[in-house]
Design an enzyme around this catalytic site. Sequence first.
Site, PDB file in Angstrom:
ATOM      1  CG  HIS A  72     -12.402 -16.239 -16.949  1.00  0.00           C
ATOM      2  ND1 HIS A  72     -13.184 -15.370 -17.651  1.00  0.00           N
ATOM      3  CD2 HIS A  72     -12.986 -17.446 -17.085  1.00  0.00           C
ATOM      4  CE1 HIS A  72     -14.208 -16.025 -18.183  1.00  0.00           C
ATOM      5  NE2 HIS A  72     -14.127 -17.280 -17.834  1.00  0.00           N
ATOM      6  CE1 TYR A 200     -15.480  -4.855 -16.089  1.00  0.00           C
ATOM      7  CE2 TYR A 200     -13.921  -6.514 -16.840  1.00  0.00           C
ATOM      8  CZ  TYR A 200     -14.794  -6.028 -15.882  1.00  0.00           C
ATOM      9  OH  TYR A 200     -14.962  -6.719 -14.708  1.00  0.00           O
ATOM     10  N   PRO A 292     -19.788  -1.265 -10.172  1.00  0.00           N
ATOM     11  CG  PRO A 292     -21.474  -2.013 -11.604  1.00  0.00           C
ATOM     12  CD  PRO A 292     -21.105  -0.878 -10.714  1.00  0.00           C
ATOM     13  CE  LYS A 296     -10.710  -5.235  -7.390  1.00  0.00           C
ATOM     14  NZ  LYS A 296     -10.483  -6.623  -7.781  1.00  0.00           N
ATOM     15  CE1 TYR A 384     -11.887  -6.924 -13.535  1.00  0.00           C
ATOM     16  CE2 TYR A 384     -11.147  -9.182 -13.235  1.00  0.00           C
ATOM     17  CZ  TYR A 384     -12.129  -8.279 -13.588  1.00  0.00           C
ATOM     18  OH  TYR A 384     -13.366  -8.740 -13.991  1.00  0.00           O
TER      19      TYR A 384
END
Length: 389
Positions: A72, A200, A292, A296, A384
């Site tokens: 991704h 998200y 979550p 990580k 990220y």
Amino acid sequence: MKTEVAIIGGGPSGLLLSQLLNKAGVATVVLERASRDHVLSRIRAGVLEAGTVQMLHEAGVADRMDKEGLRHEGCYLSDDDLMVRINFKELTGTTVMVYGQTEVTSDLYHAQDAIGATIIHCIEDVVIHDADSDAPYVEYTVDGARRRLDCAYVAGCDGFHGVSRKTIPTDKRREFERVYPFGWLGVLSRTRPAHEELIYANSSNGFALASMRSETLSRYYVQVPLTDTVEEWSDERFWTTLKSCLPSEVAATMQTGQSIEKSIAPLRSFVSEPLRWGRLFLVGDAAHIVPPTGAKGLNLAVSDVHYLYQALIDAVKKGDTAGIDTYSERALLRIWKAMRFSWQMTTMLHQFDGEDSFAAQMRKSTLQHLSQSETARRDLAENYIGLPY
Ligand code: APR
Ligand code: PHB
């Protein structure tokens, strides 16, 4: 029985450490409380940082991931109908791999079998003895018989509820904790993912995450009160709530179906310091838990293994203890940065019970800022995709 490194716990931390040590000729024994089937039935997160991907290559367990994993180049954060793309590739030059933790664990078991590693399942009552001496040993029960395993070092890879952390005397360690007043209800379904990248979602109806395992398998989450139970959440209620949190253009076209797994997990940030007591080293969830929201958990476990495995090889093979002497300090520096990021993502995206109207505006404003500032997006992307080891 005797070995060089006794590894408590056969989750991803324990198996990866064992694999890397075995490959370097360091003997290990993995002691796992559950059966292999049980370990492989646990559905966990599924985003791998580039560093994690690299470590799996180093361990020789990357073939299936390279074939089946989804690379991704970005993800989305949304606020009601505002969608902000975080372009990892453009902002950081790298990507993440979407590949389930369950698959990583399965690949590690196969690799361990192939090199003849010793993994003992269904053991009970592990006790770590004399970890602060030069001759530690581990006792455990298997098939009703008490056994003893002598070793040079012990790796505590037994997760948050394991015995390793608790073996360190309370006056020798310090705990830091934040418990969030909500959990995530997760659903796995054989449906086409709602979007080609993760979303998200912050919304006036709470947080949701649209994730995936493959082109035909979706993983979704919605924020729920800690008091909720899975029985209270029919599939229909879940899909309605999820759609009410996602941007309307995504909700309008998303495929729904029967859930094949449904579970609720509380959100927590936790660190126990230091990661070493004598010859015992804590790794992964045994030492720290992240909510979550930043994906990580597994990645931090892998970075702990990164710092520890070479250090253990040097100690066992050359008697060089420089690496193990600095393991805790080096690993904790990175752990705290991931703690900060996961806490920030959680705060930025969730509704807190009883919050004032100001808090909701702060979330909206953060998302607005992200949509307009490349600097803000780059900062998020860097964290990220994973900070350097
Ligand atoms: N004795 C032996 N094994 C134990 C004991 C014990 N007393 N207690 C727990 N275990 C085993 C568990 O059954 C589990 O298989 O230790 C293993 C720990 O695995 P995880 O909980 O998966 O932890 P870890 O290997 O550190 O994996 C990293 O990051 O955030 C997470 O979801 C992510 O689980 C992932 C983790
Ligand atoms: C998942 O796919 O299960 C997942 C992905 C990203 C997260 C958490 C969970 O941040």
